[in-house]
Design an enzyme around this catalytic site. Structure first.
Site, PDB file in Angstrom:
ATOM      1  CG  HIS A   1      67.056  60.949  73.294  1.00 14.41           C
ATOM      2  ND1 HIS A   1      66.506  59.708  73.046  1.00 14.41           N
ATOM      3  CD2 HIS A   1      67.577  60.883  74.556  1.00 14.41           C
ATOM      4  CE1 HIS A   1      66.684  58.927  74.110  1.00 14.41           C
ATOM      5  NE2 HIS A   1      67.336  59.613  75.021  1.00 14.41           N
TER       6      HIS A   1
ATOM      7  CG  HIS B   1      66.925  64.784  76.935  1.00 10.63           C
ATOM      8  ND1 HIS B   1      65.704  64.132  76.910  1.00 10.63           N
ATOM      9  CD2 HIS B   1      67.859  63.797  77.107  1.00 10.63           C
ATOM     10  CE1 HIS B   1      65.877  62.834  77.081  1.00 10.63           C
ATOM     11  NE2 HIS B   1      67.180  62.601  77.189  1.00 10.63           N
TER      12      HIS B   1
END
Length: 408
Positions: free
Chosen positions: A229, A265
């Site tokens: 991510h 995150h």
């Protein structure tokens, strides 16, 4: 699944063999992977990691097939008979997690491809025999070590993936796709958003057709960590050495290999060789993490202080070998030594360590007296940083006396 594993040796369908590449030739980078090799790699990945894929990609109706595997060539020899690259099973859009990936080496002999994936002894053998243009010398041992990773009792030697002394929050301990087992993942966010390497290692990228990639670090102890991510990533190339604490990227919601994400995150994952490993009971950044009864829960503990997850206030204290915790070497004349749940032979056996493994001792207690490999008798028992116990009679600390404080 065994049948698919056998499919790793497939006949090549295209290409004419060229002459041998000259020594230390410039590698062919970003190579296109011919169909026969792609088929061999995808078949092997689905076979070797089928169980983990099924658990991780917890999506109704999803049955991974060869078409779901992305195979990317990173380097090839001039004659195209050696290829090093990465493979990953793309995640369905309903799955929240990190994809299953594996580096591979392919070697074509007499028109047939032999494919080996990271974490296996065959992979280590091919890594060590591949031309330097395909697997450079400075990458060989790190890659080969995934086949014989360091014992879990030795400690991870990892910091948390952000600046030392900074406080971040966590959504909790969970699996690669939330509820999947084992719980080998932790989501982290906050601070200055800069994601750093938990330990030194070699950097490799997956799903490179996207702007930002899945980053994996192969560490010198054979363990690997994943960082999903992230965005605004380092520009270091595949195989580059990354120092502990070096910048990798920023927290984000990037999905280069599929899946879904909410709230910026980093999805941090832990693997030992080719096996996902639960973070439960493992010390990272000075905190020991424990899973809860459900995903995205659990707690982190340090020196009697407990932070329930989800929660914040997790300060990175650096790698678990940055403090003064004593370490020692297991000795048993080439054999193994039992680990127990308490300081004595009446306690359950909860694992083993091998002769030569290095362990870290948190505290000690008196218990059953045992005789060690040198005829030495000792009633000291060492509680390791992982929480398990070992008789000091089988640990070379340089003395028969305790080397750590008494357990409270």
């Amino acid at each position: 699944m065994a049948g698919l594993a056998a499919a790793a040796l497939l006949g090549a369908t295209t290409g004419v063999l060229a002459g041998a590449a000259p020594a230390m030739a410039e590698p062919v980078r970003g190579v296109a992977v011919e169909p026969a090799l792609a088929s061999a790699v995808s078949g092997r990945l689905l076979a070797d990691q089928g169980e983990q894929i099924a658990a991780t990609y917890d999506a109704p109706g999803f049955r991974p097939a060869a078409g779901d595997v992305l195979v990317e060539g990173k380097r090839a020899s001039r004659d195209r008979n050696w290829v090093f690259g990465g493979s990953v099973v793309r995640m369905p859009g309903t799955a929240h997690g990190s994809p299953v990936s594996a580096l591979f080496v392919g070697h074509r002999v007499d028109g047939r491809w032999r494919v080996e994936l990271e974490g296996g002894t065959g992979f280590a053998a091919l890594v060590r025999s591949a031309p330097a243009e395909v697997v450079p010398d400075d990458e060989r041992e790190a890659l080969a070590s995934t086949a014989a990773p360091a014992a879990e009792e030795a400690g991870l030697g990892m910091a948390l993936p952000w600046k030392r002394g900074q406080s971040w929050g966590s959504a909790g301990v969970h699996g690669d796709s939330g509820s999947s087992r084992p719980y080998n993942s932790i989501d982290f966010s906050g601070g200055d958003s800069r994601v750093l390497a938990a330990r030194a290692g070699k950097l490799y990228r997956f799903c490179t057709n996207a702007r930002w990639h899945l980053i994996k670090l192969v560490h010198d102890n054979g363990w690997t960590t994943g960082y999903y991510h992230t965005r605004n990533q380092t520009d270091k190339r595949d195989g580059a050495q990354v120092a502990a604490g070096e910048f990798l990227g920023q927290t984000g919601n990037e999905l280069p290999c599929g899946g879904r994400s909410s709230g910026a995150h980093v999805h941090f994952t832990l693997w030992k060789g080719n096996r996902a490993v639960a973070v439960n009971g493992r010390t990272i950044g000075g905190w020991t993490f424990y899973e809860g009864s459900r995903p995205y829960s659990g707690y982190a503990e340090r020196n009697g202080r407990r932070i329930n997850l989800p929660g914040g206030g997790i300060v990175n204290y650096g790698a678990d070998n940055d403090d003064n915790t004593p370490s020692a070497t297991v000795r048993n004349k080439g054999g193994t030594v039992n680990l127990r749940s308490g300081p004595g032979v009446s306690y359950d056996v909860v694992g083993t360590v091998r002769d030569g493994d290095v362990v870290r001792i948190a505290c000690t207690a008196r218990g059953d007296e045992l005789t060690g490999p040198w005829g030495n008798k000792n009633d000291v028992w060492d509680r390791l940083t992982t929480g398990n116990w070992i008789s000091d009679a089988f640990v070379d600390t340089g003395t028969n006396e305790p080397v750590a404080p008494a357990c409270g």
